[in-house]
Scaffold this motif. Structure first.
Motif, PDB file in Angstrom:
ATOM      1  N   TYR A 165      45.015  27.188  36.991  1.00 45.20           N
ATOM      2  CA  TYR A 165      46.209  26.869  36.185  1.00 45.20           C
ATOM      3  C   TYR A 165      45.916  25.971  34.980  1.00 45.20           C
ATOM      4  N   ASN A 183      48.189  23.918  43.410  1.00 46.10           N
ATOM      5  CA  ASN A 183      48.998  24.869  44.153  1.00 46.10           C
ATOM      6  C   ASN A 183      48.970  24.432  45.618  1.00 46.10           C
ATOM      7  N   TYR A 226      46.647  25.792  48.722  1.00 45.84           N
ATOM      8  CA  TYR A 226      46.663  27.256  48.596  1.00 45.84           C
ATOM      9  C   TYR A 226      45.679  27.908  49.566  1.00 45.84           C
ATOM     10  N   ASP A 264      38.826  24.713  41.693  1.00 48.45           N
ATOM     11  CA  ASP A 264      39.619  25.903  41.364  1.00 48.45           C
ATOM     12  C   ASP A 264      40.565  25.536  40.217  1.00 48.45           C
ATOM     13  N   TYR A 320      36.979  21.800  48.637  1.00 46.68           N
ATOM     14  CA  TYR A 320      37.680  22.762  47.790  1.00 46.68           C
ATOM     15  C   TYR A 320      38.881  22.028  47.211  1.00 46.68           C
ATOM     16  N   GLY A 370      38.749  38.660  40.259  1.00 45.34           N
ATOM     17  CA  GLY A 370      39.696  37.591  40.577  1.00 45.34           C
ATOM     18  C   GLY A 370      38.966  36.422  41.209  1.00 45.34           C
ATOM     19  N   SER A 371      39.574  35.237  41.159  1.00 39.20           N
ATOM     20  CA  SER A 371      38.861  34.086  41.732  1.00 39.20           C
ATOM     21  C   SER A 371      38.876  34.142  43.255  1.00 39.20           C
ATOM     22  N   LEU A 372      39.797  34.909  43.800  1.00 41.70           N
ATOM     23  CA  LEU A 372      39.791  35.102  45.248  1.00 41.70           C
ATOM     24  C   LEU A 372      38.449  35.678  45.713  1.00 41.70           C
ATOM     25  N   ILE A 387      41.970  21.766  43.880  1.00 40.04           N
ATOM     26  CA  ILE A 387      42.682  22.312  42.706  1.00 40.04           C
ATOM     27  C   ILE A 387      43.194  21.095  41.940  1.00 40.04           C
ATOM     28  N   SER A 422      44.431  35.475  35.985  1.00 38.67           N
ATOM     29  CA  SER A 422      45.585  35.932  36.768  1.00 38.67           C
ATOM     30  C   SER A 422      46.861  35.166  36.460  1.00 38.67           C
ATOM     31  N   THR A 436      40.259  32.113  36.227  1.00 39.07           N
ATOM     32  CA  THR A 436      40.845  33.443  36.362  1.00 39.07           C
ATOM     33  C   THR A 436      41.818  33.689  35.211  1.00 39.07           C
TER      34      THR A 436
HETATM   35  N1  PMP Z   1      43.286  30.033  43.227  1.00 39.11           N
HETATM   36  C1  PMP Z   1      44.535  29.564  43.134  1.00 39.11           C
HETATM   37  C2  PMP Z   1      44.758  28.095  43.129  1.00 39.11           C
HETATM   38  C3  PMP Z   1      45.614  30.460  43.076  1.00 39.11           C
HETATM   39  O1  PMP Z   1      46.855  29.971  43.008  1.00 39.11           O
HETATM   40  C4  PMP Z   1      45.359  31.850  43.093  1.00 39.11           C
HETATM   41  C5  PMP Z   1      46.476  32.863  43.046  1.00 39.11           C
HETATM   42  N2  PMP Z   1      47.578  32.565  43.798  1.00 39.11           N
HETATM   43  C6  PMP Z   1      44.036  32.281  43.188  1.00 39.11           C
HETATM   44  C7  PMP Z   1      43.029  31.347  43.236  1.00 39.11           C
HETATM   45  C8  PMP Z   1      43.646  33.730  43.243  1.00 39.11           C
HETATM   46  O2  PMP Z   1      43.789  34.328  42.029  1.00 39.11           O
HETATM   47  P1  PMP Z   1      43.031  35.635  41.563  1.00 39.11           P
HETATM   48  O3  PMP Z   1      42.201  36.140  42.680  1.00 39.11           O
HETATM   49  O4  PMP Z   1      44.124  36.585  41.197  1.00 39.11           O
HETATM   50  O5  PMP Z   1      42.217  35.212  40.402  1.00 39.11           O
END
Ligand code: PMP
Length: 484
Positions: A299, A268, A224, A296, A261, A198-200, A263, A328, A326
């Protein structure tokens, strides 16, 4: 350590039980004693407020007050420093020989706890009686079941080993990803890509490997990143930068910071898309300040009207941008597959630490994503997903028009999941969150993304059942009206 910081590190007690039948107060007392004597609730932990406990137990506040005062008299609980009630370390603990000092140990640990609201959201999301109006995830209705069934059957036949993979992740997956990135103008080869859980996880690796304790990280305000404690737990300071309709304001970028950082695409929580012109300005300013950029792009593929401007990474000539992606948001967060794209040496460093932390993202998940990307199935699926999200967006916007036109303003999202609803009058968003819970609505209040916010909510049209979206928005309007 300062009491506020201790509170951030300490876990919170959670209640997932409610008394039934007569003798409610005694049942609560027994429940609390049992939780402590079993060691589940550690000495030193703080209890939620009486109001919260009353809601969680489903009883009157006076019943909770009576039970707590009885437990205090017995020495099971004590008054906490800085207010509230905590589990006593004194006489009661001595009668529980099996309980080690986890309470103190948890305060020593370096990672901060989630905020109370986020912990509540994380728990209640799994209670089907709530309508999730803020969730940043696709509805189970949108999961491509037939595609998943075909892919898993094929992989079941093909997979002949499930060993650890290379430090940067499955090579064929990285190659396929690079072809996809190249098509979007991002120059990268497999050595520039680290597959993450995951990107987290990419954010966590960055906070551990690339930024020193005390560093200043700039983000959009709101962001976020504020809803997490990953950066703050690594001792990093966050500073919000104001945005307008074209994204963050480049003039506020500051040479004292160690990273930005951002987006830029379907931000988000606000849904904003940074304009092409603004992207160039931001990159010019970051280059002049020698400020590394973490982009990031969770989306970016979820555009609904037209393709967004190219990623910041396409404007990066000197390796200043670490680009995160990601599956996700487009497919399934449970796969835990994300990626970080950047200069080879940086990616290798992150990959080396990743090997020490978890030895690679799930092999089966990496195979699944590769399989979906390679045959074109994924892109066909994205077309139908966009169609479904357009329908959901229209439903949510029409319900907002009907129920919120005199109460709030909002953006018209061109992609992603979110509508940033700004109430015209300030409301304590924590109270709004609690009141909405009593109507079985689960919200993401703006304060989660910006400490000082007292007027915004992040709504998501991606998760709740289509049929529930309109009525839930109508119910939310009633809750808001009741607070004005
Ligand atoms: N970055 C952003 C902007 C997000 O909205 C999210 C999930 N809410 C994540 C990262 C994390 O996503 P994941 O770890 O599932 O890839």
């Amino acid at each position: 350590m300062h009491e506020d910081e201790l509170r951030l590190r300490r876990g919170y007690v959670t209640v997932d039980w409610a008394p039934e039948g007569p003798g409610v107060q005694k049942q609560i007392e027994r429940y609390v004693r049992q939780k402590i004597s079993s060691g589940d609730w550690a000495v030193g932990l703080k209890l939620p407020s009486q109001r919260t406990l009353a809601r969680q137990f489903g009883v009157n506040r006076s019943t909770v007050a009576a039970a707590l005062s009885e437990l205090m008299a017995l020495g099971v609980l004590e008054s906490g420093r800085g207010g509230g009630t905590r589990i006593a370390a004194g006489g009661w603990a001595l009668r529980v020989p099996a309980a080690p000092g986890w309470g103190a140990a948890m305060e020593e640990g370096g990672f901060r706890a989630n905020s109370d609201i986020i912990q509540t959201i994380n728990r209640l999301e799994f209670d089907p009686s709530y309508i999730r109006l803020g969730t940043g995830e696709l509805s189970p209705d949108l999961y491509p079941r037939a595609l998943s069934e075909r892919t898993l059957a094929r992989l079941g036949r093909e997979i002949c080993s499930m060993n650890y993979l290379e430090p940067l992740g499955l090579r064929s997956l990285r190659e396929t990803l690079c072809a996809r990135l190249n098509a979007r103008g991002i120059a990268a080869g497999p050595e520039n890509v680290l597959i993450t859980s995951g990107s987290l996880q990419a954010l966590q690796l960055i906070s551990m490997c690339l930024l020193r304790n005390g560093s200043l990280v700039l983000t959009e305000k709101p962001s976020y990143l504020r809803s997490l404690q990953v950066f703050q737990s690594a001792g990093l300071r966050l500073r919000g930068i104001a945005m307008d309709g074209e994204g963050l304001l480049p003039s506020a970028l500051d040479g004292n910071a160690q990273a930005l950082y951002t987006i830029p695409t379907f931000h988000n929580p606000t849904g904003t898309v940074m304009s092409a012109r603004r992207r160039q300005e931001v990159m010019d300013r970051c280059t002049a300040l020698r400020l590394p950029v973490i982009e990031d792009d969770a989306y970016g593929e979820l555009w609904l009207d037209e393709t967004p401007p190219p990623a910041l990474k396409t404007l990066d000539n000197g390796g200043a941008v670490l680009y995160l992606g990601t599956v996700s948001k487009t497919l399934a967060p449970g796969l835990r597959v994300g990626w970080a794209v950047g200069p080879e040496s940086v990616v290798a460093r992150l990959g080396d630490v990743k090997m020490q932390v978890d030895y690679g993202a799930s092999s089966i998940s990496q195979r699944i994503v590769e399989e979906l990307w390679r045959g074109g199935d994924y892109d066909r699926y994205l077309l139908s997903l966009r169609e479904a999200l357009r329908r959901r967006r229209a439903l949510a916007l029409s319900a907002l028009q009907t129920h919120f036109s005199s109460l709030a303003d909002w953006n018209l999202p061109a992609g992603g999941f979110y509508i940033w609803l700004r109430l015209r009058q300030p409301v304590p968003t924590e109270m709004l969150f609690r009141r909405a819970l009593s109507r079985r609505l689960l919200l993401n209040p703006g304060a989660v993304y910006d400490d000082g916010d007292n007027h915004a909510l992040r709504l998501s049209y991606a998760y709740a059942d289509e049929a529930a979206l309109g009525p839930a928005i109508a119910a939310l309007a009633e809750v808001v009206r009741g607070m004005l």
